[in-house]
Design an enzyme around this catalytic site. Sequence first.
Site, PDB file in Angstrom:
ATOM      1  N   ASP A 131       0.857  -1.185   0.000  1.00 23.13           N
ATOM      2  CA  ASP A 131       0.000   0.000   0.000  1.00 23.13           C
ATOM      3  C   ASP A 131       0.891   1.233   0.000  1.00 23.13           C
ATOM      4  O   ASP A 131       1.374   1.670   1.045  1.00 23.13           O
ATOM      5  CB  ASP A 131      -0.924  -0.001   1.210  1.00 23.13           C
ATOM      6  CG  ASP A 131      -1.981   1.094   1.135  1.00 23.13           C
ATOM      7  OD1 ASP A 131      -1.753   2.106   0.435  1.00 23.13           O
ATOM      8  OD2 ASP A 131      -3.038   0.950   1.773  1.00 23.13           O
ATOM      9  N   HIS A 185       0.668   8.035   3.830  1.00 25.02           N
ATOM     10  CA  HIS A 185       1.279   7.319   4.943  1.00 25.02           C
ATOM     11  C   HIS A 185       2.796   7.490   4.997  1.00 25.02           C
ATOM     12  O   HIS A 185       3.460   6.861   5.823  1.00 25.02           O
ATOM     13  CB  HIS A 185       0.922   5.837   4.858  1.00 25.02           C
ATOM     14  CG  HIS A 185      -0.554   5.586   4.769  1.00 25.02           C
ATOM     15  ND1 HIS A 185      -1.405   5.851   5.816  1.00 25.02           N
ATOM     16  CD2 HIS A 185      -1.337   5.130   3.754  1.00 25.02           C
ATOM     17  CE1 HIS A 185      -2.651   5.562   5.454  1.00 25.02           C
ATOM     18  NE2 HIS A 185      -2.624   5.123   4.212  1.00 25.02           N
TER      19      HIS A 185
END
Length: 293
Positions: free
Chosen positions: A197, A202
């Site tokens: 991911d 993030h």
Amino acid sequence: MATRLQAPRLLARAFSPIEHTYTARDTRLYALGVGFGADPLDAGQLNYVYGGADDETLLAVPTMANVLAYPGFWAREPDTGIDWQRVVHTEQEIVLHAPIPPWGRVIGTTRVRALWDKGPGKGALMLQQREVHDAATRQPLATVRQLTLLRGDGGFGPGASEGAPPAQHHLPERAPDAACDLATIPQAALIYRLSGDLNPLHADPAVAHAAGFDRPLLHGMATMGIAAHAVLRAVLAYDATRFAGMRVRFTAPVVPGDTLRTELWIDGKTVSLRTTALERGVVVLNNARVDLR
């Protein structure tokens, strides 16, 4: 502005099967990304990040099913009609048909299983489902379901699915039977993203600031994995073979460095759970459950 989403077209959308080969290194990296190995003297944790010199005792964390044959963020493809910048991941569920092998080759097939229209200006709910099976034996390994709020796509007209979205799992009305505190480290999101991911939210502070956050956040799927770790540690003595499935509702983001307390209610083969970021007093997972064998 009216949504471009057409329900019949999205429900019939074809997804190419995804073949995914993963190694023992990938399995260990996933486990490190959800906090296994924090105590390098804990033999139960070591079976997920080490497994002996020849990997003879290596185990896969059950929630690794979430990253196997992952189709990526396909909602941003122009043919979907989805206002992808307003998508919110609300729930995730895995059903394990067999323990995840610590290495192998799998094939995943994805489809949009249902769409529920909440009305103009209220958004819609989309349920997608992925079936993962062993590429060589064709043995089913996992069913992965994701419930997503499409905030910009309510009022799309005909073609909505019948019935209603899955009902929430309700926590028992008593004090929890156990609790497990697991610390996250500041670089947790940077490790977890190596399992596939790669959303810059993030990792990149500038992207996080543009989205309204002070710093990059931990992936929701990583939070789910940490809650699964709590069940394995507090209830199952790290025996992954007894882990049959898990469903969680995401209620708030986790900041890398948070300490996560998972409260557990144990009723036969059902473990209900809720996870809180202790330092901030925020519930990050709620109405969650793990099913046991």
